[in-house]
Design a protein around this motif. Structure first.
Motif, PDB file in Angstrom:
ATOM      1  N   UNK A   1      -5.770  12.340   0.012  1.00  0.00           N
ATOM      2  CA  UNK A   1      -4.668  11.166   0.233  1.00  0.00           C
ATOM      3  C   UNK A   1      -5.211   9.952  -0.453  1.00  0.00           C
ATOM      4  N   UNK A   2      -4.367   9.482  -1.556  1.00  0.00           N
ATOM      5  CA  UNK A   2      -4.787   8.294  -2.399  1.00  0.00           C
ATOM      6  C   UNK A   2      -4.008   7.175  -2.105  1.00  0.00           C
ATOM      7  N   UNK A   3      -4.881   5.949  -1.634  1.00  0.00           N
ATOM      8  CA  UNK A   3      -4.070   4.583  -1.264  1.00  0.00           C
ATOM      9  C   UNK A   3      -4.475   3.750  -2.488  1.00  0.00           C
ATOM     10  N   UNK A   4      -3.489   3.168  -2.722  1.00  0.00           N
ATOM     11  CA  UNK A   4      -3.459   2.281  -3.931  1.00  0.00           C
ATOM     12  C   UNK A   4      -2.210   1.097  -3.569  1.00  0.00           C
TER      13      UNK A   4
ATOM     14  N   UNK B   1     -14.701  10.310   2.056  1.00  0.00           N
ATOM     15  CA  UNK B   1     -13.876   8.950   1.156  1.00  0.00           C
ATOM     16  C   UNK B   1     -14.581   8.731  -0.176  1.00  0.00           C
ATOM     17  N   UNK B   2     -13.786   8.229  -0.851  1.00  0.00           N
ATOM     18  CA  UNK B   2     -14.316   7.624  -2.133  1.00  0.00           C
ATOM     19  C   UNK B   2     -13.615   6.696  -2.853  1.00  0.00           C
ATOM     20  N   UNK B   3     -14.130   5.428  -3.325  1.00  0.00           N
ATOM     21  CA  UNK B   3     -13.496   4.324  -4.153  1.00  0.00           C
ATOM     22  C   UNK B   3     -13.599   4.217  -5.291  1.00  0.00           C
ATOM     23  N   UNK B   4     -12.499   4.122  -6.259  1.00  0.00           N
ATOM     24  CA  UNK B   4     -12.591   4.055  -7.550  1.00  0.00           C
ATOM     25  C   UNK B   4     -11.231   3.082  -7.991  1.00  0.00           C
TER      26      UNK B   4
ATOM     27  N   UNK C   1       0.805  -1.172  -0.109  1.00  0.00           N
ATOM     28  CA  UNK C   1       0.243  -0.043   0.150  1.00  0.00           C
ATOM     29  C   UNK C   1       0.927   1.192   0.129  1.00  0.00           C
ATOM     30  N   UNK C   2       0.686   2.231  -0.906  1.00  0.00           N
ATOM     31  CA  UNK C   2       1.489   3.404  -1.066  1.00  0.00           C
ATOM     32  C   UNK C   2       0.336   4.621  -1.092  1.00  0.00           C
ATOM     33  N   UNK C   3       1.084   5.762  -0.934  1.00  0.00           N
ATOM     34  CA  UNK C   3       0.097   6.948  -0.888  1.00  0.00           C
ATOM     35  C   UNK C   3       0.663   7.635  -2.254  1.00  0.00           C
ATOM     36  N   UNK C   4      -0.267   7.862  -3.105  1.00  0.00           N
ATOM     37  CA  UNK C   4      -0.001   8.477  -4.502  1.00  0.00           C
ATOM     38  C   UNK C   4       0.585   9.790  -4.382  1.00  0.00           C
TER      39      UNK C   4
ATOM     40  N   UNK D   1      -9.655   7.006  -1.811  1.00  0.00           N
ATOM     41  CA  UNK D   1      -9.170   8.332  -2.073  1.00  0.00           C
ATOM     42  C   UNK D   1     -10.093   8.915  -0.766  1.00  0.00           C
ATOM     43  N   UNK D   2      -9.219   9.877   0.208  1.00  0.00           N
ATOM     44  CA  UNK D   2      -9.412  10.608   1.410  1.00  0.00           C
ATOM     45  C   UNK D   2      -9.529  11.937   0.935  1.00  0.00           C
ATOM     46  N   UNK D   3     -10.631  12.775   1.378  1.00  0.00           N
ATOM     47  CA  UNK D   3     -10.581  14.115   0.991  1.00  0.00           C
ATOM     48  C   UNK D   3     -10.568  14.702   2.293  1.00  0.00           C
TER      49      UNK D   3
END
Length: 441
Positions: free
Chosen positions: A163-166, A207-210, A110-113, A223-225
């Protein structure tokens, strides 16, 4: 013959299934006998440790579910399931959770974009593993990320950062991201932890998932806003208040007489002090962009410069009016006559006796006695003795006309002072109202 072959095939299939099930039971359940007497035996987990290079899955067509959570106190929480590290607590002395070094376990990438700095997470951390095979890892990390800042309303600005976790390696066929906690729980926990730290106040988290598509592969993303607001106290105390005090002092300097010799040096000192203040406080301002506070400082500096120039002009004008007063233009004479009447919108000048002056020529710079300007006027008896009553009357008329011109120019200087003073008042009131509105919104 065919029948015998079918019976042989069924027997072979049953034998394979029996071996697979037997292997599953021996491999996926850890033998922890003796843990209650001799403690945890590392050899019991060696088979799991040897598989750390591979994704923990019995069927590789089923993705691994990884749940994430975080707090803004720099803690990333990652939870996933490893089917190869299960045991029966009743056979293991009631042990239901163990702490295992992360270097011995498979770890989701897991990394933060938005991360722009090297991950400096310390090594040798531990992960918590329960008897059901669920692994929980709390990763302390300090994130230096990219955030598009809108600093126009600095220091009363609000920012929205993401903050985008992927995953960097595993696609949606191999790993699916999910939420360990509800987003409101993450927001409340973060607000409680950082409510008295730093210069930012956490407002809310959404939060939003994509899914992100790269070529023909898809990667799961969460994605966390994060909405934050700056604490303006530091900047109000160190920037706005000193600047406001200097502007107020400069405005009060208009109460000094226009003909005073100390007025111009006083304003020069204030202007120099304001420039030194701006140089010293430059480090508190944003490096990029033009915030509203910079416009405020520019207007303050402009008003001080304009005030100094107006003082220099008035000093020159009064000196010229004393030595050789120029004639008053018609438009200026009309303005002075109409704007000095009561109930007018223009600045008014207090009247003294019948001359319409705010001060007498005796108070003008360079004059110690009234006779310096109008000369010594001869009385009627002296004029008769000299035998030139006509020349005396003409001289008196010239001096009276000259004094009238001096009065008009002095009146004009007072009007300019009053007009600029009202501009100062309007600017200060507007500034205070703007600060109150921005602080409360």
């Amino acid at each position: 013959m065919e029948r015998g072959w079918l019976h042989g095939e069924r027997f072979l299939l049953c034998l394979i299934l029996h071996l697979l099930l037997q292997g599953r039971g021996d491999t996926f359940t850890i033998n922890c006998s003796g843990f209650d007497e001799h403690g945890v035996d590392p050899a019991a987990f060696q088979a799991v440790f040897d598989r750390k290079a591979f994704r923990p899955a019995i069927n590789y067509s089923i993705p691994t579910h990884v749940n994430i959570s975080f707090t803004l106190s720099a803690i990333l929480e990652v939870i996933w399931y490893n089917p190869f590290i299960r045991w029966n607590p009743e056979e293991c002395g009631g042990i239901r959770m163990l702490s295992i070094a992360t270097e011995n376990l498979w770890f989701p990438d897991i990394f933060i974009k938005e991360l722009i700095d090297v991950d400096q997470t310390p090594t040798g951390l531990m992960a918590h593993v329960n008897s059901e095979g669920h692994i929980k890892y709390n990763k302390p990390m300090q994130v230096t990320s990219i955030c598009n800042l809108d600093i126009f309303y600095f220091p009363f600005d609000e920012q929205n950062c993401t903050l985008t976790f992927s995953s960097f390696i595993y696609t949606v066929e191999d790993m699916v991201l999910g939420m360990e906690k509800e987003v409101w729980e993450i927001s409340n926990t973060s607000q409680n932890l950082i409510q008295s730290k730093g210069e930012w106040v956490l407002l809310d988290i959404h939060q939003r998932t994509m899914k992100m598509t790269v070529n023909t592969h898809q990667y799961d993303q969460i994605i966390f806003y994060v909405a934050i607001r700056r604490r303006p106290n530091l900047y109000v105390i160190n920037l706005l208040l000193p600047s406001g005090f200097l502007v107020v002092i400069d405005a009060l300097s208009f109460y000094l007489p226009a003909e005073s010799e100390n007025r111009a040096p006083f304003k020069m000192t204030l202007l120099l002090g304001y420039n030194v203040f701006l140089i010293m406080m430059n480090d508190l301002l944003p490096d990029t962009g033009t915030p509203l506070i910079s416009v405020y400082f520019a207007l303050c500096l402009s008003l001080m410069v304009l005030s100094l120039l107006e003082t220099i002009f008035i000093t020159y004008l009064l000196h010229l009016a004393i030595t050789q007063p120029p004639p008053i233009p018609l438009w200026l004479h009309f303005l002075l006559v109409h704007c000095t009447r009561p109930m007018k919108c223009c600045p008014t000048v207090p009247q003294k006796e019948t001359k319409g002056l705010g001060l007498t020529p005796a108070h003008l710079p360079g004059l110690k006695e009234p006779v310096d300007l109008v000369g010594k006027v001869s009385g009627p008896q002296e004029a008769e003795l000299n035998g030139c009553p006509g020349s005396t009357r003409a001289r008196q008329e010239d001096e009276a006309q000259k004094q009238h011109l001096v009065g008009l120019w002095v009146q004009f200087s007072h009007m300019m002072d009053l007009l600029l003073f009202r501009i100062y008042l309007l600017f200060m009131v507007t500034s205070v109202i703007t600060v109150i509105i921005l602080w409360n919104t």
